[in-house]
Design a protein around this motif. Structure first.
Motif, PDB file in Angstrom:
ATOM      1  N   PHE A  19       0.822  -1.212   0.000  1.00 49.82           N
ATOM      2  CA  PHE A  19       0.000   0.000   0.000  1.00 49.82           C
ATOM      3  C   PHE A  19       0.857   1.263   0.000  1.00 49.82           C
ATOM      4  N   THR A  46      -9.079   0.625  -4.474  1.00 51.98           N
ATOM      5  CA  THR A  46      -8.352   0.003  -3.370  1.00 51.98           C
ATOM      6  C   THR A  46      -8.937   0.416  -2.030  1.00 51.98           C
ATOM      7  N   CYS A  47      -9.371   1.671  -1.922  1.00 50.33           N
ATOM      8  CA  CYS A  47     -10.003   2.152  -0.696  1.00 50.33           C
ATOM      9  C   CYS A  47     -11.293   1.382  -0.422  1.00 50.33           C
ATOM     10  N   ASN A  50     -10.376  -2.054   0.725  1.00 45.86           N
ATOM     11  CA  ASN A  50      -9.917  -2.033   2.121  1.00 45.86           C
ATOM     12  C   ASN A  50     -11.078  -1.941   3.097  1.00 45.86           C
ATOM     13  N   ASN A  69      -6.229  -3.460   6.900  1.00 48.95           N
ATOM     14  CA  ASN A  69      -7.151  -2.714   6.046  1.00 48.95           C
ATOM     15  C   ASN A  69      -7.501  -1.347   6.614  1.00 48.95           C
ATOM     16  N   GLY A  72      -4.524   0.525   5.391  1.00 52.33           N
ATOM     17  CA  GLY A  72      -4.647   0.644   3.941  1.00 52.33           C
ATOM     18  C   GLY A  72      -5.682   1.678   3.544  1.00 52.33           C
ATOM     19  N   ALA A  73      -6.843   1.664   4.194  1.00 53.70           N
ATOM     20  CA  ALA A  73      -7.889   2.633   3.882  1.00 53.70           C
ATOM     21  C   ALA A  73      -7.432   4.052   4.194  1.00 53.70           C
TER      22      ALA A  73
END
Length: 219
Positions: A19, A46-47, A50, A69, A72-73
């Protein structure tokens, strides 16, 4: 149990590392004060991915999924905010973000209010997240076809390919250990596409030995 703990840490380290590759785009946008050469949709999708897996991890009470996640978010939101700041096409970006937000709200209402808590809710959410993850891993295949046609790997990032391979492998083994096929199955295409990329580097990189760096391509 020790092996599962090792896989948990491997998933955390490798995934956060993958990420973090978006920081390259963030640095590029700050340096050029422009988002012209950076793709927006990978950040947005990707958001969403996540956030879906974050919800799945919360329902399953899996600390590894939740931690990875959540980070990542947060990173994807940072990239999205930076892109919105530097882009010249704010109307289009705002529209795409609003659509994604609407999809997210509808999904949350469905999974949290229309499904009874338990195995059925977890299974449907896991299946949805799995399908979305598989589509993300398979989306760059058109780029790989173009690379084969052109014989150039300039559009590929070798560090990102390594990070994707390690991340996909660790999550596949993690899901196998937990006997959770919603985690294991969608990460298998990541291994396959990474091996294809390794082959392309081996096949075509020697043609461009004078190229010292590779451009970033989002998965």
């Amino acid at each position: 149990m020790e092996f599962l703990q090792f896989l948990s840490w491997a998933c955390i380290v490798f995934t956060i590392g993958m990420f973090s590759t978006g920081l390259t785009d963030l640095k590029k946008m700050r340096a050029t004060q422009s988002a012209d050469n950076v793709q927006f949709l990978p950040f947005l999708t990707t958001c969403l991915n996540n956030l879906g897996w974050l919800y799945y991890g919360m329902l399953k009470k899996d600390g590894t999924l939740v931690l990875v996640n959540a980070i990542g978010a947060a990173l994807q939101i940072l990239y999205i905010m930076a892109y919105c700041h530097y882009t010249k096409t704010r109307r289009r970006i705002s529209a795409q973000t609003m659509v994604a937000g609407a999809v997210l709200c509808v999904a949350w209402v469905y999974f949290s209010m229309f499904l009874s808590q338990g195995e059925s809710q977890l299974a449907q959410l896991g299946l949805t997240c799995s399908v979305f993850t598989v589509s993300m891993y398979l989306s760059p295949l058109t780029d790989l076809v173009e690379i084969v046609r052109s014989g150039s790997v300039e559009r590929l990032s070798f560090p990102l390919t390594v990070a994707t391979f390690l991340t996909s492998t660790s999550w596949t083994l993690y899901g196998l250990q937990l006997q959770d096929y919603y985690i294991m199955v969608p990460n298998t295409p990541g291994i396959i596409t990474s091996l294809i990329r390794f082959f392309l580097f081996w096949r075509f990189a020697s043609v461009h030995q004078d190229t010292s760096t590779y451009k970033l391509i989002e998965i």
